[in-house]
Structures are given as structure tokens and as C-alpha cells.
Write an enzyme that holds these catalytic residues in place. Structure first.
Site, short mmCIF file in Angstrom:
data_model
loop_
_atom_site.label_atom_id
_atom_site.label_comp_id
_atom_site.label_asym_id
_atom_site.label_seq_id
_atom_site.Cartn_x
_atom_site.Cartn_y
_atom_site.Cartn_z
N LYS A 55 0.80 -1.22 0.00
CA LYS A 55 0.00 0.00 0.00
C LYS A 55 0.83 1.28 0.00
CE LYS A 55 -3.70 -0.57 -0.35
NZ LYS A 55 -5.00 -1.18 -0.72
N SER A 60 -2.79 -12.39 4.57
CA SER A 60 -3.21 -12.31 3.17
C SER A 60 -2.15 -12.92 2.25
CB SER A 60 -3.52 -10.86 2.76
OG SER A 60 -2.36 -10.15 2.42
N1 PMP Z 1 -3.25 -7.74 1.66
C1 PMP Z 1 -3.21 -6.82 2.60
C2 PMP Z 1 -2.68 -7.21 3.95
C3 PMP Z 1 -3.66 -5.52 2.36
O1 PMP Z 1 -3.62 -4.60 3.34
C4 PMP Z 1 -4.17 -5.21 1.08
C5 PMP Z 1 -4.69 -3.84 0.81
N2 PMP Z 1 -5.86 -3.51 1.51
C6 PMP Z 1 -4.22 -6.20 0.11
C7 PMP Z 1 -3.73 -7.45 0.42
C8 PMP Z 1 -4.84 -5.99 -1.26
O2 PMP Z 1 -4.37 -4.94 -2.02
P1 PMP Z 1 -5.31 -4.11 -2.99
O3 PMP Z 1 -5.99 -3.04 -2.16
O4 PMP Z 1 -4.38 -3.52 -3.99
O5 PMP Z 1 -6.34 -5.00 -3.59
#
Ligand code: PMP
Length: 345
Positions: free
Chosen positions: A42, A284
Site C-alpha cells: 500500500k 493475506s
Molecule cells: N493484503 C493486505 C494485507 C492488504 O492490506 C491489502 C490492501 N488492503 C491487500 C492485500 C490488497 O491490495 P489491494 O488493495 O491492492 O487490492
């Protein structure tokens, strides 16, 4: 290498080969976004939103920046605002991890906690009210074009350049705002049209998989919570609506396959990446990797797969990810302690 500002160190994250966990004959790689200066993907979006707003003149010197975020965007924005000297206010649901709140405050931001029961849309509503009432700059990561654009101009280009010679059969990513998915997909569809784009989604929140459309207000924001959403432990992924930024990936048919993943499986793979590869990623990242392993197990021998890892395991010390990691010594450690004369009791 000498940089003019910490902001110049964003991006160009390493792609790393998986040596111990990958099935035989499969070239499995991860793109480690935790190498960004505030340790997540991010940082790219935060920089892009502020930079674009400055260029368009919609963000004035000293104006407060406000945003709703489950964490990494807040840390990214707090970090960019610290480097560029803007006050920063973040709203977030109380369910996100304590480390994230503390890190934002450490970076000088104010953190406003909204009820967990209202999920992402509660934090979102609060940020909008604050922006309207105070004339603050609302970053709007879920609708802002600067989000997917930065992934098109940086993340996607980096992948194409890194896999130019090797080729890339599968690219695997989850989504929060969908900025990574939409922006990278634009580039891969153009320059590597053979690459299969695989989306990972929480099994209990199949918003894209089930295909029900999202109701929106005129500005593209969600009008209602999505009916297929349920709470899940994969922080940063799949909030309770389909973001406008992600909608592009659905409308342009960027998604070749959607694979559901259980949070518990994501946690398992994050732990395995740490203990068996030395690669630190959050829930994630582990969940994306769980899906990448599923793809790897089905893919023809010789296939090349790239899996996105959005952030670092260190952001989850107080969460489920570290639940089994205790501060006290276990029996095995006590045996080692007691195995030499100085500590025998
Ligand atoms: N994993 C984590 C831990 C995140 O904080 C984010 C962003 N919210 C993402 C994945 C996904 O990224 P994006 O917002 O570009 O879809």
C-alpha cells in the site's frame, strides 16, 4: 545507493524463488511487497494518491488527509504524510490489529476506531463525514483512479520486466481495493496475454465468485453492504462491498479463475513460508500462497507461477497468525536450557 527521500525507495520489490515448498518441476516465485519502506504494497497507492492530488491541485499544503482503511493503507498514508508534512486522520474498524493502529500513531497520524459490527463500510462512512464536515482531502482508495494506475505503471511493469525472458504462466493475487489486481492485470493482458490471472478470495466472502452485482451511489461508493460478505480473518482483503477499483477487473474480464481460500489455510501457509523458506508475510500473503500452491499442484510441469505477498508477518504479532507462538519456553527449549551444567536446577 543514496536516495533523495524515503519516498524514492517505494517499489522495485524483489521476486524470490520458492525452493523448499514448491512442488517438483514447478517454478514458483513470490513478489515480496514487504520490501516497501513501510512494509506493504500500500505504500505504492498512498504515494500515488497524494502525488496525483498535489499535481491536480486538490490537495493544498498543510491540508489534512483522511481515509478509511483496515490498516496497511493507513500506515502507507501516515508514512507519506509524515514525509510530505500533511496531517493525517485514519478511520478503521476495531477488528484490525493493534500493531497497525500503533504504527499509524507512531507515524504521527490520528486513528479513529469505528465499531467492528459496521465492518469496512462503517469506517468509510465516518471518513466521508469527517472530510465533508472539515474540508479535508478524502483519499478514497476504493474509487480513486490513482490506485490501479500506480500498479499499472510500477507493479505490473516490474513483473513484465522480471519475467520477460522466463515467461509467466500464472499470476496469483487477492484483493482489498482491487488496485493491485486491476492495475497489474492491465499490463499483463497487454504484454503477456497468455498469463492466467488467478484471483484468491476468502471462502466465506465469495463476493466476486458468486457474481452478484454491487449497488453504488453516484460517486461509485457502495450503497449497501454486499449480501455475500461474512467476516473472515484475512485482514486487508475483501471488505463488505465490491470496490469500484476492483469492478474494472470484473467488467474487463481480467479474472481467469477465482479460487476460494479459508483463513486458517492462509495462516498455515504464512507460518510455513516463515519456518521453511525464511519469507515473512501476513495472513493475506499466506492466503495468496495457499492458492498459488493449489495452482502449482494442478499446473503442468515446467510452469512458472508468481504469487503476490502484500505485507509482512511482523504486522500480525497480536493476531491469530502468532497465536501458537508463545513467549515462554516450551518443553524442547527447557530441555536445551537444562542440558548444560550452568542452568541445571
Ligand atoms: N493484503 C493486505 C494485507 C492488504 O492490506 C491489502 C490492501 N488492503 C491487500 C492485500 C490488497 O491490495 P489491494 O488493495 O491492492 O487490492
Amino acid at each position: 545507493m543514496i536516495y533523495p527521500s524515503i519516498l524514492s525507495t517505494i517499489g522495485k520489490t524483489p521476486v524470490v524463488k520458492i525452493n523448499n515448498l514448491a512442488p517438483d518441476g514447478i517454478n514458483l516465485y513470490v513478489k515480496a511487497e514487504y520490501f516497501n519502506p513501510a512494509s506493504s504494497v500500500k505504500d505504492r497507492l498512498a504515494f500515488s494518491i497524494i502525488d496525483e492530488a498535489e499535481k491536480q491541485g486538490v490537495l493544498k499544503p498543510g491540508q489534512t488527509v483522511v481515509e478509511a482503511t483496515s490498516g496497511n493503507t493507513g500506515i502507507g498514508l501516515a508514512f507519506v504524510c509524515a514525509a510530505k508534512n500533511y496531517p493525517c486522520v485514519i478511520t478503521m474498524p476495531e477488528s484490525a490489529s493493534i500493531e497497525r493502529r500503533k504504527m499509524m500513531r507512531f507515524l504521527g497520524a490520528k486513528v479513529i476506531i469505528t465499531p467492528a459490527s459496521e465492518a469496512g463500510s462503517g469506517a468509510y462512512k465516518k471518513a466521508k463525514e469527517l472530510a465533508d464536515q472539515n474540508g479535508w482531502f478524502y483519499a478514497r482508495q476504493f474509487e480513486n483512479e490513482a490506485n490501479a494506475n500506480i500498479h499499472e505503471s510500477t507493479t505490473g511493469q516490474e513483473i513484465v520486466s522480471d519475467f520477460n525472458e522466463l515467461g509467466l504462466d500464472y499470476w496469483v493475487s487477492g484483493y482489498g481495493t482491487g488496485g493491485t489486481f486491476a492495475g497489474v492485470s492491465r499490463v499483463l493482458r497487454e504484454f503477456m496475454p497468455e498469463t492466467k490471472l488467478i484471483m484468491a478470495e476468502p471462502d466465506v466472502a465469495p463476493l466476486v465468485a458468486k457474481g452478484k452485482s454491487q449497488e453504488r451511489t453516484d460517486d461509485g461508493a457502495p450503497a449497501l453492504s454486499h449480501p455475500d460478505w461474512n467476516p473472515h480473518p484475512i485482514q486487508g482483503w475483501t471488505t463488505d462491498f465490491i470496490p469500484l477499483v476492483l469492478q474494472e477487473a470484473i467488467d474487463k474480464e481480467f479474472i481467469d479463475e477465482i479460487i476460494p481460500v479459508a483463513g486458517s489455510n492462509g495462516i498455515k501457509w504464512s507460518q510455513k513460508l516463515a519456518a521453511e523458506e525464511g519469507i515473512l508475510t501476513g495472513i493475506s500473503g499466506g492466503s495468496t500462497f495457499a492458492v498459488a500452491m493449489e495452482v502449482a499442484n494442478k499446473a503442468p510441469k515446467g510452469s512458472t507461477i508468481l504469487c503476490m505477498l502484500a505485507d509482512t508477518a511482523e504486522r500480525y504479532l497480536s493476531s491469530l497468525l502468532f497465536e501458537d507462538i508463545l513467549p515462554d519456553m516450551n518443553d524442547e527449549e527447557l530441555t536445551i536450557l537444562n542440558s548444560t551444567p550452568s542452568y541445571k536446577n
